[in-house]
Design a protein around this motif. Sequence first.
Motif, PDB file in Angstrom:
ATOM      1  N   VAL A  81      35.297  23.089  13.098  1.00  0.00           N
ATOM      2  CA  VAL A  81      35.710  22.533  11.682  1.00  0.00           C
ATOM      3  C   VAL A  81      34.426  22.556  10.944  1.00  0.00           C
ATOM      4  CG1 VAL A  81      37.042  20.817  10.363  1.00  0.00           C
ATOM      5  CG2 VAL A  81      37.622  21.323  12.687  1.00  0.00           C
ATOM      6  N   GLU A  82      34.522  23.000   9.592  1.00  0.00           N
ATOM      7  CA  GLU A  82      33.375  22.832   8.594  1.00  0.00           C
ATOM      8  C   GLU A  82      33.878  22.030   7.176  1.00  0.00           C
ATOM      9  OE1 GLU A  82      29.627  22.914   7.114  1.00  0.00           O
ATOM     10  OE2 GLU A  82      30.334  23.279   9.152  1.00  0.00           O
ATOM     11  N   PRO A  83      33.624  20.711   7.030  1.00  0.00           N
ATOM     12  CA  PRO A  83      34.101  19.992   5.888  1.00  0.00           C
ATOM     13  C   PRO A  83      33.629  20.628   4.633  1.00  0.00           C
ATOM     14  CG  PRO A  83      32.925  18.494   7.318  1.00  0.00           C
ATOM     15  CD  PRO A  83      33.073  19.757   8.043  1.00  0.00           C
ATOM     16  N   ILE A  84      34.272  20.821   3.798  1.00  0.00           N
ATOM     17  CA  ILE A  84      33.797  20.942   2.352  1.00  0.00           C
ATOM     18  C   ILE A  84      33.715  19.716   1.286  1.00  0.00           C
ATOM     19  CG2 ILE A  84      33.757  22.576   0.425  1.00  0.00           C
ATOM     20  CD1 ILE A  84      35.268  24.504   2.410  1.00  0.00           C
ATOM     21  N   PRO A  85      32.736  18.978   1.249  1.00  0.00           N
ATOM     22  CA  PRO A  85      32.514  17.906   0.277  1.00  0.00           C
ATOM     23  C   PRO A  85      32.925  18.065  -1.095  1.00  0.00           C
ATOM     24  CG  PRO A  85      30.388  18.452   0.913  1.00  0.00           C
ATOM     25  CD  PRO A  85      31.130  19.388   1.634  1.00  0.00           C
ATOM     26  N   GLY A  86      33.586  17.045  -1.765  1.00  0.00           N
ATOM     27  CA  GLY A  86      33.641  17.090  -3.193  1.00  0.00           C
ATOM     28  C   GLY A  86      35.449  17.016  -3.309  1.00  0.00           C
ATOM     29  N   THR A  87      35.610  16.674  -4.710  1.00  0.00           N
ATOM     30  CA  THR A  87      36.983  16.621  -4.875  1.00  0.00           C
ATOM     31  C   THR A  87      37.147  17.899  -6.162  1.00  0.00           C
ATOM     32  OG1 THR A  87      37.317  14.479  -4.847  1.00  0.00           O
ATOM     33  CG2 THR A  87      38.761  15.641  -6.361  1.00  0.00           C
ATOM     34  N   PHE A  88      37.924  18.903  -6.124  1.00  0.00           N
ATOM     35  CA  PHE A  88      38.303  19.686  -6.984  1.00  0.00           C
ATOM     36  C   PHE A  88      39.563  19.670  -7.810  1.00  0.00           C
ATOM     37  CE2 PHE A  88      35.938  20.507  -2.886  1.00  0.00           C
ATOM     38  CZ  PHE A  88      34.987  21.121  -3.344  1.00  0.00           C
ATOM     39  N   THR A 123      56.833  18.510 -15.132  1.00  0.00           N
ATOM     40  CA  THR A 123      55.701  19.637 -15.449  1.00  0.00           C
ATOM     41  C   THR A 123      54.293  18.888 -14.799  1.00  0.00           C
ATOM     42  OG1 THR A 123      56.566  19.941 -17.739  1.00  0.00           O
ATOM     43  CG2 THR A 123      54.269  20.279 -17.521  1.00  0.00           C
ATOM     44  N   LEU A 124      53.600  19.562 -14.456  1.00  0.00           N
ATOM     45  CA  LEU A 124      52.293  19.046 -13.860  1.00  0.00           C
ATOM     46  C   LEU A 124      51.568  18.664 -14.808  1.00  0.00           C
ATOM     47  CD1 LEU A 124      50.679  19.021 -11.167  1.00  0.00           C
ATOM     48  CD2 LEU A 124      50.058  21.249 -11.703  1.00  0.00           C
ATOM     49  N   ILE A 125      50.840  17.441 -14.642  1.00  0.00           N
ATOM     50  CA  ILE A 125      49.819  16.842 -15.888  1.00  0.00           C
ATOM     51  C   ILE A 125      48.655  16.523 -15.114  1.00  0.00           C
ATOM     52  CG2 ILE A 125      51.598  15.909 -17.226  1.00  0.00           C
ATOM     53  CD1 ILE A 125      51.155  13.387 -16.421  1.00  0.00           C
ATOM     54  N   SER A 126      48.510  16.656 -13.859  1.00  0.00           N
ATOM     55  CA  SER A 126      47.137  16.598 -13.205  1.00  0.00           C
ATOM     56  C   SER A 126      47.209  16.929 -11.731  1.00  0.00           C
ATOM     57  CB  SER A 126      46.363  15.101 -13.394  1.00  0.00           C
ATOM     58  OG  SER A 126      47.046  14.275 -12.498  1.00  0.00           O
ATOM     59  N   LEU A 127      46.191  17.456 -11.262  1.00  0.00           N
ATOM     60  CA  LEU A 127      45.983  18.035  -9.872  1.00  0.00           C
ATOM     61  C   LEU A 127      44.543  18.033  -9.253  1.00  0.00           C
ATOM     62  CD1 LEU A 127      47.473  19.657  -7.503  1.00  0.00           C
ATOM     63  CD2 LEU A 127      46.710  21.737  -8.832  1.00  0.00           C
ATOM     64  N   SER A 128      44.327  17.546  -8.171  1.00  0.00           N
ATOM     65  CA  SER A 128      43.078  17.611  -7.517  1.00  0.00           C
ATOM     66  C   SER A 128      43.296  18.038  -5.987  1.00  0.00           C
ATOM     67  CB  SER A 128      42.270  16.138  -7.705  1.00  0.00           C
ATOM     68  OG  SER A 128      43.350  15.216  -7.095  1.00  0.00           O
ATOM     69  N   TYR A 129      42.176  18.440  -5.421  1.00  0.00           N
ATOM     70  CA  TYR A 129      42.239  18.536  -4.106  1.00  0.00           C
ATOM     71  C   TYR A 129      40.893  17.958  -3.417  1.00  0.00           C
ATOM     72  CZ  TYR A 129      45.174  22.659  -4.848  1.00  0.00           C
ATOM     73  OH  TYR A 129      46.158  23.654  -5.210  1.00  0.00           O
ATOM     74  N   SER A 130      41.222  17.228  -2.431  1.00  0.00           N
ATOM     75  CA  SER A 130      40.080  16.524  -1.651  1.00  0.00           C
ATOM     76  C   SER A 130      40.305  16.770  -0.163  1.00  0.00           C
ATOM     77  CB  SER A 130      40.236  15.052  -2.014  1.00  0.00           C
ATOM     78  OG  SER A 130      41.282  14.343  -1.758  1.00  0.00           O
ATOM     79  N   ASP A 131      39.193  16.268   0.784  1.00  0.00           N
ATOM     80  CA  ASP A 131      39.242  16.401   2.164  1.00  0.00           C
ATOM     81  C   ASP A 131      39.475  17.700   2.613  1.00  0.00           C
ATOM     82  OD1 ASP A 131      39.118  13.668   2.472  1.00  0.00           O
ATOM     83  OD2 ASP A 131      41.160  13.365   2.115  1.00  0.00           O
ATOM     84  N   VAL A 132      38.707  18.719   2.023  1.00  0.00           N
ATOM     85  CA  VAL A 132      38.877  20.100   2.105  1.00  0.00           C
ATOM     86  C   VAL A 132      38.018  20.583   3.394  1.00  0.00           C
ATOM     87  CG1 VAL A 132      38.422  22.491   1.058  1.00  0.00           C
ATOM     88  CG2 VAL A 132      39.113  20.459  -0.298  1.00  0.00           C
ATOM     89  N   SER A 133      38.536  21.297   3.930  1.00  0.00           N
ATOM     90  CA  SER A 133      37.726  21.913   5.260  1.00  0.00           C
ATOM     91  C   SER A 133      38.348  23.442   5.700  1.00  0.00           C
ATOM     92  CB  SER A 133      38.013  20.900   6.503  1.00  0.00           C
ATOM     93  OG  SER A 133      39.354  21.092   6.716  1.00  0.00           O
ATOM     94  N   ILE A 134      37.334  23.964   6.458  1.00  0.00           N
ATOM     95  CA  ILE A 134      37.787  25.411   6.920  1.00  0.00           C
ATOM     96  C   ILE A 134      37.618  25.180   8.757  1.00  0.00           C
ATOM     97  CG2 ILE A 134      35.346  26.235   6.440  1.00  0.00           C
ATOM     98  CD1 ILE A 134      38.690  28.307   6.488  1.00  0.00           C
ATOM     99  N   THR A 135      38.601  25.674   9.083  1.00  0.00           N
ATOM    100  CA  THR A 135      38.498  25.661  10.595  1.00  0.00           C
ATOM    101  C   THR A 135      38.784  26.970  11.257  1.00  0.00           C
ATOM    102  OG1 THR A 135      39.664  23.398  10.500  1.00  0.00           O
ATOM    103  CG2 THR A 135      39.866  24.503  12.531  1.00  0.00           C
TER     104      THR A 135
END
Length: 157
Positions: free
Chosen positions: A150-157, A131-143
């Motif tokens: 490449v355009e980085p999107i700062p933050g952790t989601f 079972t998933l108990i935590s999830l985060s996304y980092s180092d996000v970008s759109i290319t």
Amino acid sequence: MLRSHKHARRVTLLLATLAILVLTAQAAMAASPHFISASAARSGDNLVVKWKEAGLGDNLNIDYEASATATREDSCVNGGNKVPSDPKKTTTVAQTNATGTFSVKNGSVNGSLTLTPPPTTLTCPPGQKATLISLSYSDVSITDLTNGIVEPIPGTF
């Protein structure tokens, strides 16, 4: 007179060629791809990446890739949805991405792509499920794959 006519045709052909070269150079200089905005937001366990890119010219298709590093923690849960006293847990860190092709309208693209979490790597004992108990996304970008931007999107989601 014949010689003058040939000279006039050559001059006309030369001027037409120069005009085409100037127009082509202007069109090439008019296309200057750049991101106006880029953002990311969670939608449940997914990450939605949205952007606007301009300076693309018209009647083109542009290929994009959204990417991020996903970090998920999973735990084994028993049939009563309880975490056992000696829980098995694992953390998975993996790259996730989504691609798409978007049509240019009036020299720009407004788009969005959705990233999904990687699958768990946890194997649970019989009678328990991962079972998933935590999830985060980092180092996000759109290319913009077509133009190599490449355009980085700062933050952790």
